[in-house]
Every structure is written in structure tokens, then in C-alpha cells.
Write a protein that holds these residues in place. Structure first.
Motif, PDB file in Angstrom:
ATOM      1  N   VAL A   1     -66.751  50.746  23.278  1.00  0.00           N
ATOM      2  CA  VAL A   1     -67.075  51.640  21.817  1.00  0.00           C
ATOM      3  C   VAL A   1     -67.302  52.923  21.917  1.00  0.00           C
ATOM      4  CG1 VAL A   1     -68.854  51.480  20.131  1.00  0.00           C
ATOM      5  CG2 VAL A   1     -68.075  49.542  20.858  1.00  0.00           C
ATOM      6  N   LEU A   2     -68.209  53.145  23.111  1.00  0.00           N
ATOM      7  CA  LEU A   2     -68.377  54.578  23.404  1.00  0.00           C
ATOM      8  C   LEU A   2     -67.021  55.519  23.808  1.00  0.00           C
ATOM      9  CD1 LEU A   2     -71.544  54.427  25.391  1.00  0.00           C
ATOM     10  CD2 LEU A   2     -71.242  55.019  23.166  1.00  0.00           C
ATOM     11  N   ALA A   3     -66.184  54.651  24.301  1.00  0.00           N
ATOM     12  CA  ALA A   3     -64.700  55.272  24.726  1.00  0.00           C
ATOM     13  C   ALA A   3     -64.094  55.665  23.516  1.00  0.00           C
ATOM     14  CB  ALA A   3     -64.081  53.968  25.752  1.00  0.00           C
ATOM     15  N   ALA A   4     -64.105  54.735  22.476  1.00  0.00           N
ATOM     16  CA  ALA A   4     -63.486  54.991  21.130  1.00  0.00           C
ATOM     17  C   ALA A   4     -63.819  56.167  20.736  1.00  0.00           C
ATOM     18  CB  ALA A   4     -63.456  53.479  20.431  1.00  0.00           C
ATOM     19  N   LEU A   5     -65.150  56.482  20.700  1.00  0.00           N
ATOM     20  CA  LEU A   5     -65.913  57.626  20.010  1.00  0.00           C
ATOM     21  C   LEU A   5     -65.408  58.829  20.887  1.00  0.00           C
ATOM     22  CD1 LEU A   5     -68.057  58.817  18.274  1.00  0.00           C
ATOM     23  CD2 LEU A   5     -69.830  58.428  20.241  1.00  0.00           C
ATOM     24  N   ALA A   6     -65.257  58.601  22.117  1.00  0.00           N
ATOM     25  CA  ALA A   6     -64.844  59.902  22.955  1.00  0.00           C
ATOM     26  C   ALA A   6     -63.305  59.876  22.496  1.00  0.00           C
ATOM     27  CB  ALA A   6     -64.932  59.627  24.483  1.00  0.00           C
ATOM     28  N   GLY A   7     -62.624  59.291  22.318  1.00  0.00           N
ATOM     29  CA  GLY A   7     -61.096  59.465  21.734  1.00  0.00           C
ATOM     30  C   GLY A   7     -61.118  60.257  20.575  1.00  0.00           C
ATOM     31  N   VAL A   8     -61.934  59.906  19.689  1.00  0.00           N
ATOM     32  CA  VAL A   8     -62.176  60.565  18.291  1.00  0.00           C
ATOM     33  C   VAL A   8     -62.587  61.939  18.143  1.00  0.00           C
ATOM     34  CG1 VAL A   8     -63.304  60.419  15.990  1.00  0.00           C
ATOM     35  CG2 VAL A   8     -62.412  58.311  17.026  1.00  0.00           C
ATOM     36  N   VAL A   9     -63.640  62.294  19.297  1.00  0.00           N
ATOM     37  CA  VAL A   9     -64.118  63.492  19.471  1.00  0.00           C
ATOM     38  C   VAL A   9     -63.063  64.382  20.087  1.00  0.00           C
ATOM     39  CG1 VAL A   9     -65.837  64.796  20.657  1.00  0.00           C
ATOM     40  CG2 VAL A   9     -66.466  62.696  19.482  1.00  0.00           C
ATOM     41  N   ALA A  10     -62.425  63.864  20.858  1.00  0.00           N
ATOM     42  CA  ALA A  10     -61.349  64.742  21.626  1.00  0.00           C
ATOM     43  C   ALA A  10     -60.335  65.018  20.652  1.00  0.00           C
ATOM     44  CB  ALA A  10     -60.949  63.698  22.887  1.00  0.00           C
ATOM     45  N   ALA A  11     -59.899  64.358  19.585  1.00  0.00           N
ATOM     46  CA  ALA A  11     -58.897  64.567  18.768  1.00  0.00           C
ATOM     47  C   ALA A  11     -59.337  65.998  17.860  1.00  0.00           C
ATOM     48  CB  ALA A  11     -58.762  63.381  17.731  1.00  0.00           C
ATOM     49  N   ARG A  12     -60.598  66.314  17.930  1.00  0.00           N
ATOM     50  CA  ARG A  12     -61.290  67.367  16.991  1.00  0.00           C
ATOM     51  C   ARG A  12     -61.669  68.508  18.194  1.00  0.00           C
ATOM     52  NH1 ARG A  12     -61.613  62.823  14.144  1.00  0.00           N
ATOM     53  NH2 ARG A  12     -61.550  62.687  12.069  1.00  0.00           N
ATOM     54  N   LEU A  13     -62.477  67.958  19.232  1.00  0.00           N
ATOM     55  CA  LEU A  13     -62.922  68.813  20.225  1.00  0.00           C
ATOM     56  C   LEU A  13     -62.277  68.431  21.488  1.00  0.00           C
ATOM     57  CD1 LEU A  13     -66.468  69.477  18.759  1.00  0.00           C
ATOM     58  CD2 LEU A  13     -64.447  71.194  18.465  1.00  0.00           C
ATOM     59  N   GLU A  14     -61.208  68.739  22.035  1.00  0.00           N
ATOM     60  CA  GLU A  14     -60.931  68.057  23.098  1.00  0.00           C
ATOM     61  C   GLU A  14     -61.833  68.140  24.374  1.00  0.00           C
ATOM     62  OE1 GLU A  14     -56.446  67.601  24.924  1.00  0.00           O
ATOM     63  OE2 GLU A  14     -57.364  69.518  25.723  1.00  0.00           O
ATOM     64  N   THR A  15     -62.570  69.199  24.739  1.00  0.00           N
ATOM     65  CA  THR A  15     -63.115  69.262  25.709  1.00  0.00           C
ATOM     66  C   THR A  15     -64.138  68.412  25.791  1.00  0.00           C
ATOM     67  OG1 THR A  15     -62.371  71.704  26.394  1.00  0.00           O
ATOM     68  CG2 THR A  15     -64.578  71.088  27.061  1.00  0.00           C
TER      69      THR A  15
END
Length: 513
Positions: free
Chosen positions: A85-99
Motif C-alpha cells: 500500500v505504501l509502495a502504491a503511494l510512492a508510485g503515485v507521488v513519483a508521478a507528480r514529484l519524482e524525487t
């Protein structure tokens, strides 16, 4: 209709999937590296082990009651779900703020790495799987985003052909890599855990002949000797330690005249005893399954301690430590009072299985396992309870925990339906160190009736029992109780396992038709 909102949702779900896939690839790579180095440092296992340590005792006992021996599987599954679940969140965040998204993914692996190196007995290698998970996971997520961005910028004839094809190929390749690395990691772990082929010595003091149990005549009664593959296992380990018998040693230190280190061959060359002993876990509820009888081969614990010299010691406990730093405390007076306490190296005629402590473990008749049965033992330190606390002592369990008189109904099963007529009620009872004198059965609250006992093995072993009952149709309630050879009757006061073992009488309901 392809609306902006629909495209936004599709993009969010796509990048969430990228985060999950990248994390699975990282975890698979870390698991493979851990299999080669330190299996317990695999990120999910490192987090799960810490969760076990931090879980309050009542919650642990609830988990054991609800899930039994599947509690570890449930824990690992729960930890994995939270991580994904946290990994999915990281993927979504990376789509907007990759770093930021990549740092979140690296941070997840970093938490596992910190927890791994904080485990007792950890070393520098314990950090390596987490570093691999961070590098592989972050690189995979970065690459998936690059593939997605390239596809988004291309013309899309038909139905987004080039875009989908690139993403599918990248995702499929990473998924295949994750499966391959995970499978290889499992194979390496199995290979490392496969070898328990050691030569056991003939017992200097062998056990007497073993009698035929009641299970030969009455179906449903627990076998007099528990097959090794069916012997209960309750411990805090999410993975079985991979111990190399050729490099394994047992050290005796602390308040002794001299520190002694023994190899497996040293132990096997000492005086050995063979004994039939019933072990019981403190987590066993009334009528529970965590009890088993086996034939153990080992070196008397007193002989091992004598090698180090304990004549003038001020110690009151033996603090045992396993190969990964788990500690168990045993009262020194109990270890030396003449009972058949041993460092066991054999079980039911063969070497100890990995799951039960290979290459050596402690066995002390009459004490619950949490204060006596250190598996994968590597050190025994003579010290005091005031100076040192073991794992369970720190969690407020009892320090001196003799096994309580108990009995269990094996047949008929609770809530079962049985035809009217002659029905055999049967089970087992135990009072290690003293022995069982009588077992009684009560039906529907009437007077207690004496049951017939099965063969006597010894006073450290359980006793089978049975009663033939003329059962009439209807619902009935059956209870049992045991009395030991000192005349002590099994307590009817109901207690939970914490902090010194359960007590009370088992009573079941059956339907006679």
C-alpha cells in the motif's frame, strides 16, 4: 467517454501499479541476497520480527488462539500488504514529484534495514538486503516512469499501440525478474536448510523399550509418540536459522571457573542419554494442541556445565542464547536438581530437524518451553536474574514456570455428532516430573468416573486414557481432570496462558443421534 477525470484516474492507478511492481522486484532481489547472506534480514521478515517483539503479550496470545501455527503466515502477509500500500503511494507521488516518490520507496527499504541491524546478534551483512531492495526498487520505478513518459509523448495509432506495448514489455520483464529472483531465493534458502545429515552417537544410557499406545485400539486418541513431522512448533522465528554444523559451537561462560567452547563433535563424544519426554508450550490453552511426546538424545545439561566449573557460582539462572541472539532463562537450581535436563542433539531416532533446533537445543522436563527449550542454542551464560533478563522475562512472563497438571479430550471431537451406543471417550494427560495417577471423566455434570489409563512410559511423559460410555441420544457435556502421583488434582480455576501457563478443566459438547 475519455474525459480528463477518467484519464487522471487511469494515470493514478497506473503509477500506483508501478510503485507496487517496483517494490516487488526490490523485495525479490533482497530476498535472494538475504538467502545467500542472512535469511532473517530479508526486509519483510526483518519488519515482521520487529512487529513480533513490539506486539503486546495479550495481542500475541490472541493471535496464537485465532491463527494457531498459521500466525506467522498471517503476520508476514499483513506486513507485505502494508508495504505494498505504501509502495502504491510512492508510485503515485513519483508521478507528480519524482524525487519525492523515489525517496519514499528508498525510505521503506531503509526502515527495514534499520530494523534488521537492530536485531540481536546482527552484523553488517544484515543491512545488505535492504540496500539491494532500495537500489533495485527505486531503479525499477524510475525506469517504469521513463517508459510511461516516452509512450505518452508518442502518437498513438489505433488504441495507444506504442504506449501500451512499451509499458507492457517493461512491466512484464520486471514481473518475470521478480518471480525468477523470488523462486531462486526460495531454492537457495531450502538448499541451505536441507542438510541435517550428522552422525549421532549411540546412547551411553539408552531409554527403555517403548510400549504400544492406545491409538492402536481406539481411533482418535493422540499417538503415544508424536511423529517428528507433527510435533508442535511455537517460536518467534519467521524463518528457520541456517546453521552450519561444522562451524557451530556451544559456549559456556559467565560466572564459571573457565569459559568452554564445544563443537558438535565434542558434544557427540560426551556421555549421552536417551529419554522419552513430553514438552509443553506455555501458550497452550486448556485442551490445546501445543504439547508433544518424543524420544530425545542428548548430553546431560549438568555434564556440559561441569566442563566450565560451577562449584562456587553465585548464579541463579542459565541464560541461553541462540544463533540469532534470542534469549531464554532457566533456573539454575532446576537445571541441576537431578531431572533429565539435556542439550539434545537427536529426536525420535534421528538428528534434530531444523525447525526444532538443529544442531542442538535445550530440553528440560517439567518446565514450559519459554524457560527451558532454547532451540539453535549457541551460548549458555551463568548469571543472575537481577543482572540479566531474557526475552520473555522482559515481557513480564514468569521466571520459574513448572508445567501444570493437565488433561485433554481427543475423542469425541467438540461439537461432533456420534451415533448412540458405546462411545469411547479418550485423550491424554500430563504431569511432568511427578506422573499421572488417575484421570476422571464427568458427563453432564454427574459424578466423576475413573478412566482407564494407557501404558506408563515414565513420569516425564504423558499418559493416554479412555472411558467406554453408553451414550444416549441428545446433547451432552463431557469434562476430564487428572490427578498426579502426589495426589494433586488438576485445578478447575480457569487461567489464560499469560504469565505462567493456562489452567482449568476442558469441557466439550457433543451430539448423540
Amino acid at each position: 467517454m475519455d474525459t480528463p477525470d477518467a484519464r487522471s484516474r487511469s494515470r493514478t492507478l497506473r503509477h500506483a501499479a508501478y510503485g507496487v511492481l517496483a517494490t516487488l522486484v526490490g523485495l525479490a532481489a533482497a530476498h535472494l541476497v538475504a538467502a545467500v547472506t542472512v535469511p532473517a534480514a530479508s526486509p519483510v521478515l526483518a519488519v515482521g520480527s520487529t512487529v513480533i517483539d513490539l506486539t503486546p503479550t495479550p495481542l500475541k496470545e490472541w493471535a496464537i488462539r485465532q491463527f494457531g501455527t498459521a500466525d506467522k503466515l498471517v503476520l508476514v502477509g499483513s506486513v507485505t500488504l502494508v508495504v505494498l500500500v505504501l509502495a502504491a503511494l510512492a508510485g503515485v507521488v513519483a508521478a507528480r514529484l519524482e524525487t519525492a516518490g523515489l525517496l519514499l520507496l528508498v525510505g521503506l527499504a531503509g526502515v527495514a534495514g534499520v530494523l534488521a541491524v537492530l536485531r540481536p546478534g546482527s552484523g553488517p551483512l544484515d543491512l545488505v538486503p535492504a540496500l539491494v531492495a532500495a537500489a533495485v526498487g527505486a531503479t525499477s520505478l524510475w525506469w517504469l516512469h521513463r517508459v510511461d513518459d516516452r509512450g505518452a509523448g508518442e502518437p498513438s495509432p489505433g488504441v495507444d499501440g506504442p504506449s501500451r506495448r512499451g509499458v507492457v514489455l517493461a512491466s512484464g520483464g520486471l514481473a518475470a525478474a521478480a518471480v525468477a529472483m523470488g523462486a531462486l531465493g526460495r531454492w537457495v534458502t531450502s538448499y541451505r536448510l536441507g542438510g541435517t545429515d550428522v552422525a549421532l552417537p549411540a546412547a551411553t544410557d539408552p531409554a527403555s523399550s517403548f510400549p504400544t499406545g492406545l491409538e492402536e485400539r481406539y481411533a482418535g486418541i493422540t499417538p503415544l509418540r508424536t511423529p517428528t513431522a507433527e510435533f508442535y512448533r511455537v517460536d518467534t522465528r519467521l524463518t528457520v536459522p541456517a546453521v552450519d554444523v561444522d562451524s557451530w559451537t556451544l559456549t559456556v561462560d559467565g560466572d564459571v571457573e573457565r569459559e568452554v567452547t564445544l563443537t558438535f563433535d565434542d558434544l557427540a563424544g560426551m556421555r549421552t542419554i536417551e529419554r522419552d519426554i513430553t514438552l509443553t508450550c506455555v501458550s497452550n490453552e486448556v485442551g490445546g494442541p501445543y504439547v508433544g511426546g518424543a524420544r530425545w538424545l542428548g548430553v546431560p545439561l549438568a555434564d556440559v556445565l561441569d566442563r566450565a566449573g560451577i562449584g562456587a557460582t553465585g548464579a541463579d539462572q542459565v541464560l541461553s542464547t541462540d544463533v540469532d541472539g534470542m534469549t531464554i532463562s532457566t533456573p539454575l537450581a532446576v537445571a541441576l536438581d537431578g531431572r533429565d535436563a539435556m542439550i539434545a542433539i537427536g529426536m525420535n531416532g534421528g538428528p534434530l530437524p531444523r525447525e526444532h533446533g538443529f544442531p542442538a537445543r535445550m530440553v528440560v522436563p517439567g518446565l514450559y518451553g519459554f524457560v527451558s527449550a532454547c532451540k539453535w542454542i549457541s551460548r549458555m551464560t551463568l548469571t543472575t536474574y537481577e543482572a540479566e533478563q531474557a526475552y520473555w522475562t522482559e515481557r513480564d512472563w514468569a521466571t520459574d514456570a513448572p508445567i501444570k497438571i493437565s488433561s485433554r479430550i481427543d475423542t469425541p471431537k467438540p461439537l461432533s455428532r456420534t451415533a448412540a451406543g458405546k462411545v469411547v471417550i479418550g485423550g491424554i494427560a500430563w504431569a511432568q516430573g511427578v506422573g499421572i495417577d488417575t484421570v476422571e471423566v464427568r458427563v453432564d455434570g454427574e459424578a466423576w468416573r475413573p478412566a482407564r489409563l494407557g501404558p506408563q512410559v515414565n513420569d516425564d511423559y504423558w499418559r493416554q486414557w479412555y472411558l467406554e460410555w453408553d451414550a444416549e441420544p441428545g446433547q451432552h457435556f463431557i469434562a476430564c481432570r487428572a490427578t498426579n502421583k502426589d495426589g494433586d488434582v488438576q485445578s478447575d480455576v480457569r487461567m489464560t496462558p499469560f504469565p505462567e501457563g493456562s489452567s482449568g478443566l476442558q469441557e466439550i459438547s457433543v451430539s448423540i443421534t
